[in-house]
Scaffold this active site. Sequence first.
Site, mmCIF file in Angstrom:
data_model
loop_
_atom_site.group_PDB
_atom_site.id
_atom_site.type_symbol
_atom_site.label_atom_id
_atom_site.label_comp_id
_atom_site.label_asym_id
_atom_site.label_seq_id
_atom_site.Cartn_x
_atom_site.Cartn_y
_atom_site.Cartn_z
ATOM 1 N N HIS A 8 58.389 20.878 18.981
ATOM 2 C CA HIS A 8 57.799 19.550 18.807
ATOM 3 C C HIS A 8 58.375 18.538 19.790
ATOM 4 O O HIS A 8 59.476 18.717 20.332
ATOM 5 C CB HIS A 8 58.028 19.055 17.370
ATOM 6 N N HIS A 150 59.897 24.265 15.462
ATOM 7 C CA HIS A 150 61.135 23.513 15.631
ATOM 8 C C HIS A 150 62.172 24.347 16.380
ATOM 9 O O HIS A 150 62.101 25.580 16.394
ATOM 10 C CB HIS A 150 61.683 23.112 14.263
#
Length: 209
Positions: A8, A150
Site C-alpha cells: 500500500h 502490507h
Amino acid sequence: MRLIFVRHGETPWNRTLQYQGQAPIPLNERGREQARRAGQRLARSGAVALYSSDLPRAWETAEIIGEYVHLHPIAMPDLREIDVGLWQGLTPTELYQRFPEHMREYDRDPAHTVRLGGESYAQLQARVLRAFTQIEAAHRTGETIIVVSHGGSIRALFCHIIGLDLVNFGKLWLDNGSLSEIVRGRSGWRLLRMNDVAHLEDLVVEGGE
C-alpha cells in the site's frame, strides 16, 4: 500464473515510524501518488483480478490501481497486516521503553512472540497463506493477478515461498507502493522480483509496518 504484489501507499504513520497493524489509517497524498504510479505501471499487465486487504490504506491503494487496470478490488481480510495489539501507534523506541520484558522476549523469538493483544509473525504467515491458497485455486495457469497488501503480510508469504525461516523476516524490506512478483512454473512458485520501485524514484521514504 503470476501474482504481482503491491505494498500500500504511504500513510502519516509510515512517516513517523508508528506501528499501524490493523488501525484504519488512510493514505497521505504521497501515498496516493505512489498508488497512481503503481497503477500506471500495471496498466498493461493484463491482470484478470485485483485482490486487496480491506484495511483503508490498502483498499484505497487498490481502488486507485483499479482505475488503471479496469478492475474492481475484491476484499480479502486475510491479507490484512499483522495485528500488533498494544504496539499500535507506538514507535520502536517507545516499545522498548514501555514493554522492556516483552521486547526482550520478542528479540529472542521474533517469529513466534505474540504482540501484546495481537498476533505473531507465525500466525500472520498462516493467515496470509490461507488467502494465497484461495487466490491460487481461483485462477488458471497463465493468468496475472494483482494483490494489494502490507509489508508484513507480503514478506511473511515470501518467506514461505523461498523457504526462508521467519526469524529472518526483518531482513526483507518493501517500500510503500513497491511491486513484487511471484510466478508459478513446473517446479512450483518462484520469487521473480521484489521491492521494484522504478516508478517511485522520488517518492520512496522508509516507513514502519
